[in-house]
Motif scaffolding. Structure first.
Motif, short mmCIF file in Angstrom:
data_model
loop_
_atom_site.label_atom_id
_atom_site.label_comp_id
_atom_site.label_asym_id
_atom_site.label_seq_id
_atom_site.Cartn_x
_atom_site.Cartn_y
_atom_site.Cartn_z
N GLN A 57 -16.08 -39.54 -0.87
CA GLN A 57 -16.20 -40.29 0.39
C GLN A 57 -16.76 -39.44 1.53
O GLN A 57 -16.95 -39.95 2.62
CB GLN A 57 -14.82 -40.77 0.84
CG GLN A 57 -14.32 -42.01 0.16
CD GLN A 57 -12.95 -42.40 0.71
OE1 GLN A 57 -12.17 -41.54 1.14
NE2 GLN A 57 -12.64 -43.66 0.71
N LEU A 58 -16.94 -38.16 1.26
CA LEU A 58 -17.46 -37.20 2.24
C LEU A 58 -16.48 -37.00 3.41
O LEU A 58 -16.89 -36.70 4.52
CB LEU A 58 -18.82 -37.64 2.77
CG LEU A 58 -19.88 -37.90 1.70
CD1 LEU A 58 -21.08 -38.59 2.30
CD2 LEU A 58 -20.31 -36.61 1.05
N THR A 59 -15.21 -37.22 3.15
CA THR A 59 -14.22 -36.99 4.19
C THR A 59 -13.53 -35.63 4.01
O THR A 59 -12.79 -35.21 4.89
CB THR A 59 -13.14 -38.10 4.17
OG1 THR A 59 -12.79 -38.34 2.82
CG2 THR A 59 -13.66 -39.37 4.79
N ILE A 117 -1.26 -36.98 5.84
CA ILE A 117 -1.80 -37.59 4.62
C ILE A 117 -0.83 -38.65 4.10
O ILE A 117 -1.25 -39.74 3.69
CB ILE A 117 -2.04 -36.50 3.54
CG1 ILE A 117 -3.06 -35.48 4.02
CG2 ILE A 117 -2.46 -37.11 2.22
CD1 ILE A 117 -4.48 -35.97 4.10
N ASP A 131 -14.79 -32.57 3.98
CA ASP A 131 -15.21 -31.60 5.00
C ASP A 131 -14.56 -31.88 6.34
O ASP A 131 -14.18 -30.95 7.06
CB ASP A 131 -16.73 -31.67 5.17
CG ASP A 131 -17.43 -30.66 4.28
OD1 ASP A 131 -16.73 -29.97 3.52
OD2 ASP A 131 -18.67 -30.57 4.34
N MET A 132 -14.46 -33.16 6.65
CA MET A 132 -13.86 -33.53 7.94
C MET A 132 -12.39 -33.12 7.98
O MET A 132 -11.88 -32.70 9.02
CB MET A 132 -14.00 -35.04 8.18
CG MET A 132 -15.45 -35.41 8.47
SD MET A 132 -15.79 -37.14 8.17
CE MET A 132 -15.03 -37.88 9.58
N LEU A 133 -11.73 -33.24 6.84
CA LEU A 133 -10.32 -32.84 6.78
C LEU A 133 -10.19 -31.32 6.85
O LEU A 133 -9.30 -30.79 7.53
CB LEU A 133 -9.68 -33.34 5.48
CG LEU A 133 -9.41 -34.83 5.39
CD1 LEU A 133 -8.79 -35.16 4.05
CD2 LEU A 133 -8.48 -35.26 6.50
N MET A 134 -11.11 -30.64 6.15
CA MET A 134 -11.03 -29.18 6.13
C MET A 134 -11.41 -28.57 7.49
O MET A 134 -11.08 -27.43 7.78
CB MET A 134 -11.95 -28.61 5.05
CG MET A 134 -11.47 -28.85 3.63
SD MET A 134 -9.85 -28.16 3.30
CE MET A 134 -8.83 -29.60 3.20
N ALA A 135 -12.11 -29.36 8.31
CA ALA A 135 -12.46 -28.87 9.65
C ALA A 135 -11.29 -29.02 10.62
O ALA A 135 -11.35 -28.57 11.75
CB ALA A 135 -13.68 -29.62 10.18
N THR A 136 -10.21 -29.67 10.16
CA THR A 136 -9.02 -29.81 11.00
C THR A 136 -8.01 -28.72 10.60
O THR A 136 -8.19 -28.09 9.56
CB THR A 136 -8.34 -31.20 10.81
OG1 THR A 136 -7.73 -31.22 9.51
CG2 THR A 136 -9.33 -32.34 10.92
N PRO A 137 -6.96 -28.52 11.39
CA PRO A 137 -5.98 -27.49 10.99
C PRO A 137 -5.13 -27.88 9.79
O PRO A 137 -4.27 -27.12 9.38
CB PRO A 137 -5.10 -27.34 12.24
CG PRO A 137 -5.82 -28.01 13.34
CD PRO A 137 -6.67 -29.06 12.73
N LEU A 138 -5.36 -29.06 9.23
CA LEU A 138 -4.60 -29.49 8.05
C LEU A 138 -4.84 -28.49 6.91
O LEU A 138 -5.98 -28.18 6.59
CB LEU A 138 -5.09 -30.88 7.62
CG LEU A 138 -4.27 -31.60 6.58
CD1 LEU A 138 -3.08 -32.29 7.24
CD2 LEU A 138 -5.12 -32.64 5.87
N HIS A 167 -13.03 -22.53 0.19
CA HIS A 167 -13.66 -21.27 -0.20
C HIS A 167 -12.60 -20.23 -0.55
O HIS A 167 -11.42 -20.44 -0.30
CB HIS A 167 -14.60 -20.73 0.89
CG HIS A 167 -14.05 -20.88 2.28
ND1 HIS A 167 -13.01 -20.15 2.73
CD2 HIS A 167 -14.42 -21.70 3.29
CE1 HIS A 167 -12.75 -20.49 3.99
NE2 HIS A 167 -13.57 -21.43 4.35
N ARG A 168 -13.07 -19.15 -1.18
CA ARG A 168 -12.17 -18.10 -1.69
C ARG A 168 -11.03 -18.71 -2.49
O ARG A 168 -9.84 -18.48 -2.21
CB ARG A 168 -11.59 -17.26 -0.55
CG ARG A 168 -12.63 -16.42 0.13
CD ARG A 168 -11.93 -15.39 0.99
NE ARG A 168 -12.86 -14.75 1.89
CZ ARG A 168 -12.50 -13.85 2.78
NH1 ARG A 168 -11.25 -13.49 2.90
NH2 ARG A 168 -13.39 -13.29 3.57
N GLU A 223 -11.80 -37.93 -1.84
CA GLU A 223 -12.10 -37.36 -0.52
C GLU A 223 -13.46 -36.67 -0.55
O GLU A 223 -14.22 -36.73 0.41
CB GLU A 223 -11.02 -36.34 -0.11
CG GLU A 223 -9.65 -36.91 0.12
CD GLU A 223 -9.50 -37.67 1.43
OE1 GLU A 223 -10.39 -37.58 2.28
OE2 GLU A 223 -8.50 -38.39 1.56
#
Lengths: 350, 319
Positions: free
Chosen positions: A96-98, A11, A100-107, A307-308, A93
């Motif tokens: 810009q709808l990015t 980031i 979800d894409m970030l959360m789908a990575t191991p970041l 989530h959580r 983020e």
């Protein structure tokens, strides 16, 4: 065996790449420095005018007035810019709808959070350090202790981090940047404006009437803290005080000849039986801001989770330890930052 | 061998609303699985669950036999959301480099990975262009490349063809074929069946959070059709042909297929569509013999494949 390698937070890499792109960051920087330089010029002209009309203006007083004026303008700019730069970090983020894409990575969300905060703050730090050459004009006139300079820069940095954390918190809380920015500025106005408003009417409601507001009211107001930093306690002599030993304040010249600043003196300057007392409320500001920053970052670290959100995690232990550490430090240094003003005397002597 | 994806009684609720209800999905390795359903059927919820972005209310997900726990599946799947965002102020290579960093790909491999992916999605010529200058189709391909940056065995593509022009759709189809050749398992969703019919090896139809039918495309088609449709064109006198065929409706014959319905093709002249109860080729041959024996001049006789679109509409109309 897996090769060990250190990697920068992605980031930060991305933000650094994009933040200085285009004209905008340079325009902000230029505007910032031009505004500071104009402030310096304005104060110098003010001093010249005072000298022309018969006032005695020492070179040291010009230096002090310049230093004080520049510090206040810089602080005001930081207060305005810090929430703006951080209140879009997480919400953009999402917009810009990015996200979800970030959360789908191991970041990890924590990496996203501190990467964003650090990148935004580094730009603000750049503004602060870029302004130091403008401050150097003060050295031409003298009159400012290096300690005051260090304290001022420290206060500016701490304020930057805290107000950045306010923006970050709002950005994590709200999905829309516009809402996050509005609420961040609302918090800033509350933090600065409300104590000043209460302080302005305190005397009318106090018992007996006319009492000055307690310093505690201004602990989280950065302007009051800066006023305390840039006001040097006058020399005290036996049986009173010596106006000639006051490098920063004089009663008809109490704010170094700068307009409006006397509004910030309440809660900071008290007239005790032994003379004028300056309460160093910036000490409490530093402690309060540290606690506030940790709390805001802690909440943001939960709000940024997909989530959580409020489930306990290992990072909570770190935040909790940090917070407990700060509370312990605050408790142990109680006598250093919690200062009670002297009893009221009716007006200054002399 | 374990399937690439398996869900067991997977459910997801949003408050009182049930978005996904006891979904049992099985996607074999190397297949391209098309997830079809009307808007709001639960496709995106399923894909977000598979990507680990949502937690199931109940049930479980297995990727290559391993149970998916929150935060464990990111390296196994590549996810492209339906409404994807791109960082406008990044250059194309920086965009992929950023995601490569997010996946912790070391610096010595990052540059090569970026170049390979740009070549795969045919964006090498746009390497230094800003993402905002790319067309929608190019951005879609770039987004697909980002999902491949860590070379995952499973790709989840939510509505990958939406908003694309016909040329971009063809390019996307080619890209999906290449991915299949690379032995990737691809799950893609769409509410437009024609997008999926040509490329998918398996399809699943979902509606109101429930799987209606799932399996290989031909099998699903066969199951849905239940019988067969024949298309017959005569040289002249379509009326006579209609009379002969209507005579067979409802008659129980051992040697001829059971004709359910006969109708004129709406758009073509001298053409009849005949609906049969079964898809037995022997019986269809006998029917052709019978019709020729009745003196009809038949110029065309073939099975009419009902397209998936019609099947889908038929299947979901009654819900």
């Amino acid at each position: 065996m897996r090769a060990w390698h250190v990697q920068l937070n992605p980031i930060i890499v991305k933000e650094v790449r994009t933040r200085m792109r285009g004209m905008r960051p340079y325009l902000i920087l230029t505007g910032f420095l031009v505004l500071l330089a104009l402030t310096g010029l304005g104060i110098y002209q003010l001093m010249l005018q005072q000298a022309r009309f018969g006032g005695t203006v020492l070179s040291a007083q010009v230096g002090q007035a310049l230093f004080r004026g520049l510090s206040f303008v810089e602080l005001l700019l930081i207060i305005m810019l810090a929430p703006a730069l951080t209140s879009a970090t997480i919400s953009s983020e999402r917009e810009q709808l990015t996200y979800d894409m970030l959360m789908a990575t191991p970041l990890r969300p924590g990496q996203l959070l501190w990467g964003k905060l650090l990148a935004a703050l580094s730009y603000l730090f750049l503004l602060i350090f870029a302004s130091l050459p403008v401050f150097s004009i003060v050295l031409v006139f003298g009159g400012v202790e290096p300690r005051a300079l260090v304290k001022t820069v420290a206060l500016l940095l701490v304020t930057t981090v805290t107000f950045g954390a306010i923006g970050l918190f709002c950005s994590s809380l709200f999905r829309r940047t516009a809402r996050a920015t509005t609420v961040a500025y609302l918090l800033v106005v509350l933090l600065i404006g409300i104590p000043l408003l209460i302080g302005a009417v305190w005397g009318q409601f106090s018992n007996p009437p006319g009492q000055p507001p307690p310093p505690m009211l201004y602990y989280l107001n950065p302007l009051s803290a800066l006023f305390a930093v840039t006001t040097i306690e006058p020399g005290v002599i036996e049986g009173g005080f010596d106006p000639g030993m006051m490098p920063f304040i004089a009663f008809d010249f109490s704010t170094g000849g700068l307009p409006f600043l006397h509004l910030l003196s309440s809660g900071v300057i008290f007239y005790g039986p032994a003379g004028v007392v300056v309460i160093p409320i910036y000490r409490a500001t530093l402690i309060g801001y540290s606690l506030m920053t940790v709390l805001l970052c802690w909440m943001s670290a939960h709000l940024v989770l997909p989530h959580r959100r409020w489930q306990l995690r290992w990072t909570d232990l770190g935040f909790a330890l940090l917070l407990i550490g700060l509370v312990v430090i605050a408790y142990l240094t109680y006598g250093w930052w919690y200062l009670v003003p002297p009893p009221l005397v009716m007006g200054p002597a002399g | 061998m374990n399937p690439a994806i398996e869900t067991i009684n997977l459910s997801r609720r949003y408050g009182r609303m049930i978005a996904l209800d006891q979904l049992n999905l099985r996607v074999e390795r190397g297949s391209i699985y098309g997830f079809i359903g009307p808007n709001g059927a639960g496709k995106t919820t399923t894909l977000r669950l598979l990507a680990g972005l949502l937690e199931p209310s109940s049930g479980e997900i297995r990727l290559s036999g391993q149970r998916l726990v929150p935060g464990s599946g990111q390296r196994l799947v590549g996810y492209m959301p339906d409404f994807f965002g791109v960082y406008d102020d990044l250059r194309v290579w920086e965009y992929l480099d950023f995601f490569a960093r997010c996946y912790g790909i070391p610096s010595d491999r990052r540059s090569r990975t970026v170049d390979e992916l740009l070549s795969l999605v045919d964006l090498s010529s746009k390497r230094t262009a800003y993402v905002q200058t790319l067309s929608r189709g190019m951005q879609q391909r770039l987004c697909l490349a980002h999902a491949l940056v860590h070379n995952p065995p499973v790709l989840l593509l939510d509505e990958p063809a939406s908003g694309l022009d016909p040329r971009a759709r063809v390019e996307l189809r080619e890209l999906l074929r290449t991915l299949r050749e690379m032995d990737k398992t691809v799950v893609l969703s769409s509410h437009i069946l024609s997008e999926l019919a040509e490329i998918c090896t398996e399809i699943g139809i979902i509606e109101s959070g429930k799987m209606v039918i799932s399996g290989p495309v031909d099998e699903v088609r066969r199951q849905l059709q239940g019988g067969a449709q024949l298309r017959i064109r005569v040289l002249h006198s379509v009326e006579q042909a209609e009379i002969v065929l209507r005579g067979l409706v409802g008659t129980a014959s051992e040697t001829l297929p059971h004709v359910r319905n006969v109708r004129l093709a709406p758009t073509e002249e001298r053409t009849l569509i005949i609906e049969l109860d079964e898809a037995d080729e022997t019986l269809q041959t006998r029917l052709l013999h019978y019709l020729i024996g009745q003196g009809l001049a038949i110029s065309e006789f073939r099975a009419q494949a009902e397209n998936l679109e019609e099947l889908f509409l038929r299947l979901t109309a009654g819900e």
